[in-house]
Design an enzyme around this catalytic site. Structure first.
Site, PDB file in Angstrom:
ATOM      1  N   HIS A  83       0.831  -1.211   0.000  1.00 47.49           N
ATOM      2  CA  HIS A  83       0.000   0.000   0.000  1.00 47.49           C
ATOM      3  C   HIS A  83       0.864   1.260   0.000  1.00 47.49           C
ATOM      4  O   HIS A  83       0.578   2.223  -0.729  1.00 47.49           O
ATOM      5  CB  HIS A  83      -0.932  -0.011   1.213  1.00 47.49           C
ATOM      6  CG  HIS A  83      -1.774  -1.240   1.318  1.00 47.49           C
ATOM      7  ND1 HIS A  83      -2.800  -1.506   0.443  1.00 47.49           N
ATOM      8  CD2 HIS A  83      -1.734  -2.288   2.179  1.00 47.49           C
ATOM      9  CE1 HIS A  83      -3.367  -2.661   0.765  1.00 47.49           C
ATOM     10  NE2 HIS A  83      -2.731  -3.156   1.821  1.00 47.49           N
ATOM     11  N   ASN A 132       6.961  17.627  18.563  1.00 47.28           N
ATOM     12  CA  ASN A 132       7.375  16.310  18.074  1.00 47.28           C
ATOM     13  C   ASN A 132       7.879  16.388  16.633  1.00 47.28           C
ATOM     14  O   ASN A 132       8.806  15.666  16.250  1.00 47.28           O
ATOM     15  CB  ASN A 132       6.206  15.337  18.166  1.00 47.28           C
ATOM     16  CG  ASN A 132       6.591  13.922  17.779  1.00 47.28           C
ATOM     17  OD1 ASN A 132       7.311  13.241  18.498  1.00 47.28           O
ATOM     18  ND2 ASN A 132       6.104  13.483  16.631  1.00 47.28           N
ATOM     19  N   HIS A 140      19.041  17.357  14.741  1.00 46.97           N
ATOM     20  CA  HIS A 140      18.447  17.451  16.081  1.00 46.97           C
ATOM     21  C   HIS A 140      19.397  16.915  17.142  1.00 46.97           C
ATOM     22  O   HIS A 140      19.509  17.500  18.235  1.00 46.97           O
ATOM     23  CB  HIS A 140      17.127  16.687  16.121  1.00 46.97           C
ATOM     24  CG  HIS A 140      16.548  16.573  17.495  1.00 46.97           C
ATOM     25  ND1 HIS A 140      16.793  15.483  18.314  1.00 46.97           N
ATOM     26  CD2 HIS A 140      15.769  17.410  18.218  1.00 46.97           C
ATOM     27  CE1 HIS A 140      16.178  15.655  19.469  1.00 46.97           C
ATOM     28  NE2 HIS A 140      15.550  16.807  19.443  1.00 46.97           N
ATOM     29  N   TYR A 177      21.244  22.310  23.602  1.00 48.46           N
ATOM     30  CA  TYR A 177      20.289  22.202  24.696  1.00 48.46           C
ATOM     31  C   TYR A 177      20.898  21.570  25.938  1.00 48.46           C
ATOM     32  O   TYR A 177      20.799  22.107  27.059  1.00 48.46           O
ATOM     33  CB  TYR A 177      19.085  21.390  24.220  1.00 48.46           C
ATOM     34  CG  TYR A 177      18.001  21.213  25.246  1.00 48.46           C
ATOM     35  CD1 TYR A 177      17.053  22.212  25.465  1.00 48.46           C
ATOM     36  CD2 TYR A 177      17.906  20.046  25.990  1.00 48.46           C
ATOM     37  CE1 TYR A 177      16.045  22.046  26.402  1.00 48.46           C
ATOM     38  CE2 TYR A 177      16.899  19.867  26.932  1.00 48.46           C
ATOM     39  CZ  TYR A 177      15.978  20.871  27.134  1.00 48.46           C
ATOM     40  OH  TYR A 177      14.986  20.707  28.072  1.00 48.46           O
ATOM     41  N   HIS A 209      19.628  28.958   9.401  1.00 44.26           N
ATOM     42  CA  HIS A 209      18.756  28.860   8.231  1.00 44.26           C
ATOM     43  C   HIS A 209      18.745  30.178   7.451  1.00 44.26           C
ATOM     44  O   HIS A 209      18.822  30.170   6.209  1.00 44.26           O
ATOM     45  CB  HIS A 209      17.340  28.500   8.663  1.00 44.26           C
ATOM     46  CG  HIS A 209      17.125  27.035   8.900  1.00 44.26           C
ATOM     47  ND1 HIS A 209      17.473  26.421  10.076  1.00 44.26           N
ATOM     48  CD2 HIS A 209      16.600  26.056   8.103  1.00 44.26           C
ATOM     49  CE1 HIS A 209      17.173  25.132  10.011  1.00 44.26           C
ATOM     50  NE2 HIS A 209      16.636  24.882   8.821  1.00 44.26           N
TER      51      HIS A 209
END
Length: 521
Positions: A112, A387, A397, A405, A432
């Protein structure tokens, strides 16, 4: 024996032979049917096992979550302390690489999902046929010209030698400076300062100033500009990861007076510069062999994606914005063009994701036998932008999480989590915007505003508490509108810069978008 008996005997023998051949044919047919049934049963068995395993994982995860929540109602204080400790341990731990396949490779095994992939291929053939038909009707020819490709990828010789210099420095410069520092400079502080200043000056010169000078001095076309700038960003992130992972290890071994201290080998660093990750390790999980057919198919898909992008620009973007750019900037024309650009903008986003994050990274991972292929997760199922940002590009990330972070939280004593998130968004928005400014050759802070402004708002507003499927629809609507804004504004500014060039070099002349005031009817 009589003649009649002889004839009967011969007839019975012929009948037996015919019956035997029919029986043999039926046996072959039954064997083929049984083999086909066995193959179908095996495929069904694999699909059922995979489905059951996924369901069991979900059930176990829900059961564990419910048990933890019920336990937290009785021992809330103890749980808070334990959770805080676990979060600290998680932050202190580094990236763990394990052997796993890319998600799309697994999904394409399902018929599919593979049909949806075939639909996109059919759309590419429709673009080709429509372009051929229009060219034949307008100009009486059936020749596809790729002038846009020749222009966008011009001066590739300059790109090659500039990239070679950048790569050579990134390989030898930081490695040699850190090796000297690790072997000798720890004996005194002034040598440490000299090595640090030397490394900062070299990084600024070769990976900061040099690429910008090449782009501006040679006036490279857009695609060649993006190659240089994106490689500049990649090499900066790679070299920083190598420095960030190597220096603490050397300091730890020195303070422990470990005589068996071993500096990372140059071959491991060279492997890291080409493998599809931004987190340095001396050893990665490796596959036993290389599937060269898989590599070739991925590069072929990248080429097909470039042609797909070409037809999207030629058929859906350039004719519209080239004609509308002759109109004075107004809210009505802007809204019409924005919604017109939403669909091609989303196609460009999907092509960029598929060509780079899946095909390009998997091709290099296969050639280098790099086993951890989790370059992305199922971001398309996200019900929150928080998310989506975590799962869209795992490679980048991870770098932002561990070196942005996490390090910010370690320096702040595991406080100011919101401030750490804002700093990561600010860095991402700046990079960016820098890439798009240098790539297009003009300053139009659309990317910065969408990342540092709208992106931050959506990250906190559409957070992980949003679980309803409705939020997935909202996320997709926002993505369509956001891509439409990017394509629309950058295309308008591109044509405005062509037809209304700058007349001065003042600061406001450089930062003011030309599409706001350009009118060349």
């Amino acid at each position: 024996m009589s003649t009649h008996d002889t004839r009967n005997t011969r007839g019975r023998g012929a009948t037996h032979m015919e019956n035997g051949s029919i029986t043999q044919h039926e046996n072959h047919t039954r064997m083929r049917e049984m083999t086909q049934r066995n193959q179908d049963m095996e495929r069904m068995k694999e699909e059922v096992i995979r489905h059951v395993q996924s369901r069991l994982n979900e059930v176990l995860e829900r059961a564990l979550t419910d048990s933890l929540q019920s336990l937290s109602t009785h021992t809330q204080t103890h749980t808070d302390k334990t959770e805080s400790t676990n979060n600290r341990h998680k932050l202190e731990e580094g990236k763990v690489f394990i052997a796993r396949c890319s998600l799309l490779d697994e999904l394409f095994e399902i018929s599919h999902i593979r049909t949806i992939y075939h639909m996109f291929i059919a759309a590419l053939f429709l673009f080709i046929m429509s372009t051929l038909a229009v060219d034949y009707i307008d100009q009486g020819r059936l020749v596809l010209d790729f002038d846009l490709f020749y222009y966008a990828f011009g001066q590739l010789g300059t790109v090659v030698w500039a990239w070679t210099l950048m790569l050579s420095y990134t390989l030898l410069g930081p490695y040699h400076v850190l090796r000297v520092w690790g072997e000798q400079a720890l004996r005194s502080r002034w040598r440490t300062c000299v090595c640090a200043l030397t490394l900062c000056a070299a990084q600024t010169s070769m990976l900061g100033i040099f690429p910008v000078c090449v782009v501006l001095h040679y006036q490279l076309p857009p695609a060649s500009r993006f190659i240089i700038i994106l490689e500049q960003i990649r090499l900066v992130m790679k070299s920083y990861s190598f420095i960030r992972e190597t220096v603490p290890a050397v300091l730890k071994n020195t303070t422990q007076k470990d005589k068996s201290q071993r500096y990372p080998s140059l071959s491991s660093y060279l492997y890291f510069l080409f493998c599809p990750t931004l987190i340095y390790r001396e050893v990665y999980p490796r596959n036993p062999s290389i599937r060269w057919k898989y590599v070739g198919m991925n590069f072929l898909r990248i080429l097909a994606s470039l042609f797909y992008l070409y037809f999207i620009l030629v058929r859906l973007c350039i004719p519209v914005f080239r004609n509308n750019s002759h109109q004075l900037f107004s809210s009505r024309s802007l809204i019409l063009m924005l919604f017109h650009a939403a669909f091609p903008g989303m196609l460009i986003l999907m092509l960029g994701f598929y060509a780079f994050l899946h095909c390009w990274l998997n091709a290099f991972a296969e050639m280098l036998r790099f086993a951890d292929r989790m370059f992305y997760k199922d971001w398309w199922n996200s019900t929150s932008f928080a998310n989506y940002y975590r799962t869209w590009n795992i490679v980048v990330h991870d770098w932002l999480y561990y070196y942005g972070y996490r390090d910010f939280l370690l320096l702040s004593g595991y406080k100011l989590r919101s401030m750490a998130t804002l700093c990561v968004f600010a860095v991402s928005a700046f990079v960016h915007e820098y890439a798009f400014t240098m790539g297009f050759g003009f300053f139009y802070p659309v990317m910065f505003c969408t990342f540092a402004g709208i992106g931050v708002v959506f990250n906190f507003a559409m957070n992980d508490s949003r679980k309803s499927p409705v939020w997935n629809i909202i996320m997709w609507v926002c993505l369509f509108i956001g891509q439409g804004i990017h394509v629309c504004l950058y295309c308008l500014e591109w044509y405005a810069q062509i037809h209304c060039p700058r007349t001065g070099t003042s600061f406001w002349e450089l930062v003011t978008p030309r599409s706001w005031t350009c009118n060349y009817q």
